[in-house]
Each structure stands twice: as structure tokens, then as C-alpha cells.
Design a protein around this motif. Structure first.
Motif, PDB file in Angstrom:
ATOM      1  N   LEU B 316      30.212  97.085  31.164  1.00  0.00           N
ATOM      2  CA  LEU B 316      28.652  95.982  31.019  1.00  0.00           C
ATOM      3  C   LEU B 316      27.930  95.839  32.358  1.00  0.00           C
ATOM      4  N   MET B 320      23.961  96.443  34.166  1.00  0.00           N
ATOM      5  CA  MET B 320      23.119  95.092  34.547  1.00  0.00           C
ATOM      6  C   MET B 320      22.192  95.163  35.286  1.00  0.00           C
ATOM      7  N   ILE B 323      18.725  96.441  34.324  1.00  0.00           N
ATOM      8  CA  ILE B 323      18.109  96.591  33.796  1.00  0.00           C
ATOM      9  C   ILE B 323      17.136  95.655  34.101  1.00  0.00           C
ATOM     10  N   THR B 327      13.446  95.140  33.797  1.00  0.00           N
ATOM     11  CA  THR B 327      12.591  94.010  33.646  1.00  0.00           C
ATOM     12  C   THR B 327      11.422  93.823  34.707  1.00  0.00           C
ATOM     13  N   VAL B 390      23.610  99.018  22.274  1.00  0.00           N
ATOM     14  CA  VAL B 390      23.413  97.758  22.988  1.00  0.00           C
ATOM     15  C   VAL B 390      22.398  98.355  24.138  1.00  0.00           C
ATOM     16  N   VAL B 391      22.747  99.400  25.163  1.00  0.00           N
ATOM     17  CA  VAL B 391      22.014  99.531  26.125  1.00  0.00           C
ATOM     18  C   VAL B 391      20.349  99.563  26.196  1.00  0.00           C
ATOM     19  N   SER B 394      18.730  96.269  24.262  1.00  0.00           N
ATOM     20  CA  SER B 394      18.733  95.597  25.610  1.00  0.00           C
ATOM     21  C   SER B 394      16.939  96.156  26.517  1.00  0.00           C
ATOM     22  N   LEU B 395      17.083  96.525  26.216  1.00  0.00           N
ATOM     23  CA  LEU B 395      15.985  97.527  27.467  1.00  0.00           C
ATOM     24  C   LEU B 395      14.391  97.291  26.400  1.00  0.00           C
ATOM     25  N   THR B 398      14.134  93.578  26.404  1.00  0.00           N
ATOM     26  CA  THR B 398      13.701  93.253  27.891  1.00  0.00           C
ATOM     27  C   THR B 398      12.775  93.823  28.188  1.00  0.00           C
ATOM     28  N   SER B 436      16.113  89.257  30.701  1.00  0.00           N
ATOM     29  CA  SER B 436      16.928  90.325  30.709  1.00  0.00           C
ATOM     30  C   SER B 436      18.550  90.199  30.228  1.00  0.00           C
ATOM     31  N   TYR B 440      20.509  91.214  27.658  1.00  0.00           N
ATOM     32  CA  TYR B 440      21.866  91.728  27.485  1.00  0.00           C
ATOM     33  C   TYR B 440      22.821  91.436  26.847  1.00  0.00           C
ATOM     34  N   ALA B 444      25.349  91.949  23.894  1.00  0.00           N
ATOM     35  CA  ALA B 444      26.444  93.085  23.525  1.00  0.00           C
ATOM     36  C   ALA B 444      27.827  92.202  23.052  1.00  0.00           C
TER      37      ALA B 444
END
Lengths: 452, 452
Positions: B316, B320, B323, B327, B390-391, B394-395, B398, B436, B440, B444
Motif C-alpha cells: 500500500l 501513497m 495518490i 490529488t 482499491v488503488v 481511491s484515485l 480523490t 486522499s 485510500y 484499503a
């Protein structure tokens, strides 16, 4: 502004005159408005009144109004006018405004428009369009007054009177020799203060500051601003005078170049304003974001390369965004100082060395300050002196590197005639991101046994 | 530029005339130079020749030269001059230049200078200094020509001739009533085209665009640029004409305001140029960096809050920086579009809603594109479909939030008359960073069992 009636009241009055078909009243309202205001009124008008508005407005005022609109609206109005009247408007339009309209159109459309115009006008416009965009040749106007050097002051004043209505500004008269080569300039002040029978060549100022047709518009703006001119003459080979660039266009250039610098520095994509459509805006921004995404993957693989270290000391992850963020920011700070500095001043080698040394010192000062601060915070937060040391030293090193890369990279690009703003934003982000992660995890790995 | 001799050759010629004490030759070189060039020559001169340069230069040319220097150099030259000659120079200086010099000095020094000047001049300057910095009252000049409305065209032309040497520009004459209230404007063109015996009030344009003494300089620049004016009249209560702001000052303002926007957007600290000393530059930048450092600590503690998740899935951490970086960047992109848009246009409620909806769509488009892209990359790189999901999600989330916060926050600040550039840069960075990371790690943690 002290306008006796407000914009809204004016709009209502205009609609009333259009509804009642009172053309004379309509025209007397228009006579009190500036071209910009007429354009605003037109844009605010309900669509059903727009045709009559255009019909009533005399061609000359209509032309001034069209020059205040943006290109999309200009085309809409020209279409409404029909061939005959739109050609009249195009003939009346300032060359520089017409050129900037045409450069947005398809080549066939441009040819069609030019073929309908007066030959004299269309030749001038075609000549201007041969020059590259954003050069003096593209933005110059032919609405200036020139006089032969053999004129007397009285002859000059007479010619000036004759062309008063045509010329954009009357502040300077350009003086030419036999082959239309520029030999001097006379200000209107000089004419007022001189004796009527003096020869122009005896009172003119002969060391004229000029620009070449190929000079970049940013350079033109720099000169007009530097010398507080109202206009600057544009010449081509053999010093032949071919036009002038006026201060009102220069103001637009300064706005435009500042916006371009900001767009590039913030990687926000080209020419997005309040009216840009969502898809267009998104696709202008996407290239930068996708580039950043791949930079992010590179950073990610560096972290992955240090997975073992990170796995053993998860707390290292807590300081990762801070170190990357601050290194990136300090690089952008230096970049912004260099990019904006270059818009006003030119640099020689001595000054470059001075600037780099200055930024080195800045990097050391901010590096030491922030490094000590974060070391103390890390020590108390995580209760680990080695971690504090690792984070503090990493920040010190990355801030110095970040500052220097933000200074040196744009200077190198500038030296090789690449616009420092466009190329160095993502470049500096990449380099600083990668360096900061390497330095941080490198130092951490060295101290790994003491960190655990 | 087509100058017959280059700058360096001119410098050598000047040094020679100074060495040989050939004042007349020196003066004939000076007569061919613009004030800016004279200033550059003075600055390039070896120190030992500077005193004689100043001594030889007539007071009027010296004044023009001083107006081209920056404030530090202005003070150095004034000190060299001695009281008597420096007072002559100060009396001759344009009020706006003098005011901008004085506002940098200690109050006692200002009083000393003003007490030595002509009373008429010093009163004008003192009045101007009562207005807030960066307003029309501070930057206006009194070098303009006004005429009573009862004048005939001939009387106006005579007055104009009389004042030709004084006025900065002759393009417009301002027409006043009995109480010095501004009632109209006549362009020099109008005078040339009118009959000599017509009354000014019959030919003047009475709907004058003006600014108040308290109007912000950025607003003044906007109006002059919008209407393509060379100068704009400044009025106080009861429409009384007190000065004009000229286009050359407006160009400087446009540069300055653009630089301020860039400084604020890049958080690069106030007023740093190539000549700023390292300690000064470092301390102007440090506040932002220390703020960023603490924001970094907040981000760090959010990550620490999800330590358990991170400990179980170290991978993860790889995504980081990407992301957070993206953002942050998308927020800055929107911010830059809003801030620069507001320098040229004003917005009403309808347009604000349109803009926010546009940015929402932009956020969705770039979110979906980048989200899918990173999901695929994560899937193939880490061989984990859940991690990719997940990634990617999240992106997507955000980027939409980042775009909206970068649009809405500066608009709210603008509404409450806070400069959107200064306040929202760090604010948006903070908010976007924190959001963000929450999004994220939140997503996760929800999928944690499937991630492992």
C-alpha cells in the motif's frame, strides 16, 4: 465607475428601443457606450433581440464591438451578418485583430474570407500571417502615421490631421527615408513645441528603439514596458518600417504570458478559462496527470526496492509524504523565482553564478532549520533518536538538492532556448521525487540496525 | 533593436568622455539615450566614474534616470547628490514615483525629505500617501491636462500646447465643471477634427469611465486593459478630478500582480527576485515550508493511524506518494484556473454554478481515466486484483474531491473578499493531502481481508 445609469438599466433601455423599433434612440444610447460595453450589452441581450441589434448598429461601431468579442462570438456575429456586410466589417477591422481571428480558422475558410475582402487589406493580412505566431509581425498594426524626413513641421501637422481618425495613437510620428526605411521618430509634443517651418529631420530623435518582425512578443512587451512607450515600430530587412505594436496589445500579452507561466508552473493545461467545455478542459489537463501518474509509479518502485527496510520499520512510511512534498515544494519555489525573474531581466554568467550561490545558501538555511525541527518532532513522536536523525538529515539533504535543481534546470533550459516554465515543472517534480526517496531510504537503510 | 553602436561601446565612450572631462561630448551621448538606457549605463559604470557621471548629467535627465532605478539605487544616488540637488530632483520627480520611493522609508526620513521640497509638491505627495497602498490614489499622477468645459477648441489647443512639456500623455484632455468636478473627456483626435470655435462641452464625451481614489490597482489595470485606454481619470467625492493613472504604471501592475499570483500559488514567498539576499529569501520562504512540514506531520499521523493495515500490506505504501501527489496537483490545476480567471472576469451566481459543474465533470473524466489506468498497472505489477481495485477507486474518488476543493475553496474566499491565491494554496494542499490518505487507507482497510 460613475455611470449615470447602470448596466442593467441600459440593457432594459436597449431592449425597449429594439422592441419599439426606435432606431434613433437606440443609436443615441450606443453613442454613449465604449466598444467593450457595447459588446457586453450584446452578449447579455436575449437571443431574439440580437439580430435587430446588429442590424441597427452602424458598420463602424459594429466592427469595434466585434473586436471586443472572443473568437467564437466573433464568428457567430459574422455569420449572422451575411457576406456583404461581414466583408465590410472585415475590411474595417484592425489587421492584428483580424489576423488573430483568422489563425483559429481552417485554411479553406481563411481563403474564402480573404478572397472577399479588398485586395489591399487582404494582402496586408496575408503578409502578416506569414510570420510565426507570437512574433511582432503577427501582432503589429498598420494604423500609424509616418512622414518623410523632408517634411516641415507644418506638413507633418497637416498629415497628422488628415490621418487622425485612422491612427490608433497620435503620440509618435515615424519618420522615413527614401526607401521607407525608418530614420527617426517625432513625438506630437515635439511638433507642438517646434517652429512650423523647421524640417522634421532637424527635430527628430534618430536613435529609435525598434523590434524586428520576428521578435518574440514577450520581448516586445519587455521593451515597451521598459521604455514606457505607447507603441514601438516594427521593421524588416534594410530597416524598412512595416508596422507598430501598440501598448493595448502588449497589456494583453503580459496577461497572456503570465497565464502561460502559471499554467506551466501549475501544470494546469493550456488555455483553460471559465468558458472551456469540461471534455476539452479534462483532456488538456490529462497529459500532465498521466505523466505524474507514471512518475508516481517510478516513486512507488523505488519504495518497493526498499520494501525490506520499510517492512522492518513501518514508521518510515509516516515521514515519506512530508519529505517528498517539501522537496517538491522547495523546487517549485526556486523554479517560480527563476521563471518570473527571467520575464523582466536577462542574465549574464556572473549573475547566474550569483543566483545559484544564493539558492545554495537558501537551501542550506531552510534545510538546517527544517531538518532540526523535524528531527526533534520525530524524536518525541516516535521516541527514537536514530529515526529523528535519519529524518532530519534526509530533509536537510533533499531540501538543498531540491532548491538547486529548481534553480539550475530552468537556467540550463533557458540557455538552450527552451522555455524554462514548460519543460522544468514535471522534470523537477520527477527528479526531486526520485532523489528524495533514494536519499531517505538510503540513509534509513544505512542506519537500519539502530532503527529497529 | 537597431542601435548604431552597442551598449558596451557606449559604455566605453562614456568612460572616455568622463576621463577626459569632455562634458559636451558626454551630454551629446546622453541626448541619444532613453532614460532606461542612461540608468543601465550608470549601473554598469565602474564606481570611480559614477560621481562625475551624476555631476555632468543635467538635473532633468538625472531625474528621469533616477525614476528608472530600483529603490535601493535611487537612495544611493540621492545621497551622493547632496541636499540641494537632491531636493531639485525630488521636486521634479513624478509624484507616483516619489510616493513609491517614500513608502519604503522610515517616517522620520520621509518628513525630512518632504520638509525640504517645494510646499506645493510636498502637499500633493502627502495627500497621496494618505491613501492605502495598491489603490488608485497611490499610483496616480498629476501630470495631465484639464480644461474648463466653457473653453472653445482653440483655447483648449492653446492650453495643451502650453502644457505639452509637462503632461505624460496628450491623448485625452479632461473636462471639468465649476467645482473641478469631472464632466467629460476630449481626445486630441477630437480637437484636431473639430472646428476651432466649437465649445468643448458640445464635442466632449460625457460618459467618462473613471476610478475612485480608493479603487484597488488590480481593478484599475482591469479597466484600462478592457477599454484599451492610455490613461484613466481618478476622482474623489463629488466627482472631483484629482489625478490620472497612466498605462505605463498599469503594465508594471499587471507584471506585479501576476508575480504575486505565482508567488502565492507556488508558495514561493513574497517579493523574491534575483537581487534578494539569501537570508531574506530563505526567511520569506520558510513560513510556507514550516507550514508544509506540519501538514506533513498530520499526514504522517493519519498513516500512523492505519499502521496495522500498512503493516499487513506494505505494498500500500508504494502507491501513497502517487495518490497524494496527483490529488494535490489536480487541486492546484483547478485553483490556477480560478485565480487567473478572476483577474480578467467577474463572476455572477449563474457562472459560478456553471464553473463548479464544469470542474465536477472534469474531475469525473480525469478520475475515471486515471483510476482505470492505475488499477490495471497495480494489477499487473503486484498481481493482486483487489489492490488494483482499491488503488483505482481511491484515485477516482480523490481526484474528484481534489478538483472540487480546488474550485470551491478559492471561490468562497473570493466571495468573502479574501485573496483566493494566498489563502487557498496551503489550505487546498492540506485538505487534499488529508482527504486522499483517509480515502485510500479507509478503502484499503475495508478490503483488508481480501488484500492479504
Amino acid at each position: 465607475m460613475t455611470l449615470e445609469i447602470t448596466e442593467n438599466e441600459t440593457t432594459l433601455a436597449i431592449i425597449q428601443t429594439l422592441k419599439d423599433r426606435k432606431k434613433e434612440q437606440f443609436l443615441s444610447i450606443m453613442d454613449e457606450l465604449q466598444p467593450y460595453d457595447i459588446a457586453q450589452q450584446y452578449l447579455n441581450l436575449p437571443n431574439k433581440h440580437k439580430n435587430k441589434f446588429i442590424m441597427y448598429l452602424p458598420t463602424e461601431q459594429l466592427t469595434y464591438m466585434i473586436q471586443e468579442l472572443d473568437k467564437e462570438d466573433q464568428l457567430l456575429v459574422l455569420e449572422k451578418l451575411g457576406i456583404e456586410r461581414s466583408t465590410q466589417v472585415l475590411d474595417l477591422m484592425d489587421n492584428d485583430d483580424l489576423v488573430s481571428l483568422l489563425e483559429e480558422l481552417e485554411p479553406e475558410k481563411v481563403e474564402e474570407i480573404l478572397s472577399e475582402m479588398k485586395e489591399e487589406e487582404s494582402t496586408i493580412v496575408q503578409n502578416m500571417m506569414k510570420y510565426s505566431p507570437e512574433t511582432a509581425g503577427r501582432i503589429m498594426t498598420n494604423l500609424y502615421v509616418w512622414i518623410p524626413k523632408t517634411y516641415t513641421v507644418r506638413e507633418a501637422v497637416d498629415k497628422l490631421k488628415h490621418f487622425a481618425e485612422l491612427a490608433e495613437y497620435l503620440n509618435y510620428l515615424y519618420v522615413i527615408g527614401e526607401k521607407k526605411e525608418l530614420v527617426g521618430v517625432v513625438s506630437y509634443k515635439d511638433l507642438l513645441l517646434a517652429d512650423m517651418y523647421e524640417k522634421i529631420e532637424d527635430i527628430m530623435f534618430s536613435r529609435v528603439v525598434t523590434v524586428d518582425v520576428h521578435t518574440d512578443q514577450e520581448e516586445v512587451a519587455k521593451l515597451i514596458n521598459r521604455y514606457d512607450f505607447i507603441s514601438i515600430p516594427v521593421i524588416e530587412e534594410n530597416n524598412k518600417l512595416v508596422g507598430v505594436v501598440t501598448v493595448d496589445d502588449v497589456m494583453d500579452i503580459i496577461y497572456q504570458e503570465a497565464n502561460e507561466d502559471i499554467e506551466k508552473l501549475s501544470a494546469s493545461g493550456k488555455a483553460i478559462d471559465f468558458n472551456t467545455k469540461p471534455f476539452v478542459a479534462a483532456f488538456r489537463r490529462l497529459p500532465w496527470l498521466i505523466l505524474l501518474l507514471f512518475i508516481g509509479i517510478v516513486s512507488g518502485s523505488i519504495i518497493a526496492g526498499f520494501e525490506e527496510t520499510l517492512d522492518k520499520v513501518v514508521a518510515l512510511a509516516f515521514f515519506m509524504p512530508m519529505i517528498a512534498g517539501m522537496t517538491g515544494n522547495t523546487g517549485t519555489q526556486s523554479l517560480a523565482v527563476v521563471v518570473r525573474g527571467l520575464t523582466k531581466d536577462d542574465l549574464n554568467v556572473k549573475e547566474v553564478i550569483k543566483l545559484v550561490m544564493r539558492e545554495l545558501w537558501v537551501g542550506i538555511i531552510i534545510g538546517v532549520t527544517c531538518g532540526i525541527l523535524i528531527a526533534i518532532i520525530a524524536l518525541f513522536w516516535q521516541g527514537n533518536a536514530t529515526l529523528g536523525l535519519v529524518v532530519g538529515v534526509s530533509l536537510l539533504v533533499t531540501l538543498i538538492i531540491g532548491t538547486l535543481s529548481g534553480t539550475i534546470i530552468p537556467l540550463i533550459l533557458y540557455k538552450f532556448n527552451v522555455d524554462p516554465a514548460v519543460a522544468s515543472g514535471p522534470l523537477i517534480t520527477t527528479i526531486n521525487d526520485i532523489i528524495s526517496l533514494f536519499v531517505y531510504f538510503g540513509i534509513a537503510t544505512m542506519f537500519l540496525s539502530k532503527l529497529m
